[in-house]
Design a protein around this motif. Sequence first.
Motif, PDB file in Angstrom:
ATOM      1  N   ALA A 251      26.962  37.241-119.686  1.00 31.64           N
ATOM      2  CA  ALA A 251      27.653  37.261-118.401  1.00 31.64           C
ATOM      3  C   ALA A 251      28.342  35.925-118.136  1.00 31.64           C
ATOM      4  O   ALA A 251      27.899  34.877-118.614  1.00 31.64           O
ATOM      5  CB  ALA A 251      26.664  37.549-117.279  1.00 31.64           C
TER       6      ALA A 251
ATOM      7  N   SER B 204      25.332  30.389-109.499  1.00 33.57           N
ATOM      8  CA  SER B 204      25.237  31.827-109.761  1.00 33.57           C
ATOM      9  C   SER B 204      26.146  32.568-108.799  1.00 33.57           C
ATOM     10  O   SER B 204      26.234  32.201-107.620  1.00 33.57           O
ATOM     11  CB  SER B 204      23.797  32.330-109.540  1.00 33.57           C
TER      12      SER B 204
ATOM     13  N   VAL C  36      30.396  31.895-120.441  1.00 30.53           N
ATOM     14  CA  VAL C  36      29.402  32.869-120.881  1.00 30.53           C
ATOM     15  C   VAL C  36      28.028  32.211-120.921  1.00 30.53           C
ATOM     16  O   VAL C  36      27.869  31.103-121.425  1.00 30.53           O
ATOM     17  CB  VAL C  36      29.776  33.442-122.265  1.00 30.53           C
TER      18      VAL C  36
ATOM     19  N   GLN D 268      24.078  37.482-109.366  1.00 31.30           N
ATOM     20  CA  GLN D 268      23.266  36.804-110.377  1.00 31.30           C
ATOM     21  C   GLN D 268      22.097  36.018-109.786  1.00 31.30           C
ATOM     22  O   GLN D 268      21.203  35.605-110.515  1.00 31.30           O
ATOM     23  CB  GLN D 268      24.157  35.842-111.180  1.00 31.30           C
TER      24      GLN D 268
ATOM     25  N   SER E  83      37.667  34.555-112.647  1.00 30.20           N
ATOM     26  CA  SER E  83      36.855  35.415-111.796  1.00 30.20           C
ATOM     27  C   SER E  83      37.492  35.508-110.423  1.00 30.20           C
ATOM     28  O   SER E  83      38.167  34.587-109.970  1.00 30.20           O
ATOM     29  CB  SER E  83      35.437  34.853-111.669  1.00 30.20           C
TER      30      SER E  83
END
Length: 122
Positions: A88, A46, A83, A50, A8
């Motif tokens: 997500a 998060s 995941v 999120q 990410s």
Amino acid sequence: MTDERPVSTETLAYKILTGAQMAQLLENGSFAGAPVDLADGFVHLSAAGQVQGTLDKHFAGQEDLHIACVDLAAVANALKWEVSRGGALFPHLYAPLPLSAVTAHGPVWRDTSGCVILPGLD
């Protein structure tokens, strides 16, 4: 063999804490995790997009909640993006959350439309 773990570009993540958990983080300099974190073996974090969903799903109706902004570079060696809800990728910290990685923190605040205002983004 290639490393197929998802990567990410997020540099910050957020931990939602109760007032008592926030006090523990500040007093001890680290936070081992909430009961769900301890049961799962990692500290649930998060990404910015999120946080609202995490609050609404897992903390509905609770008061005295706080959000800690976490510098992911400071915990990179123990962080995995995995995941989770709805397929997500969520950041999971496989170590206690050190206070030294927290760049900002504060109580949960919402704007007039009910959207969460994240600490450290003002």
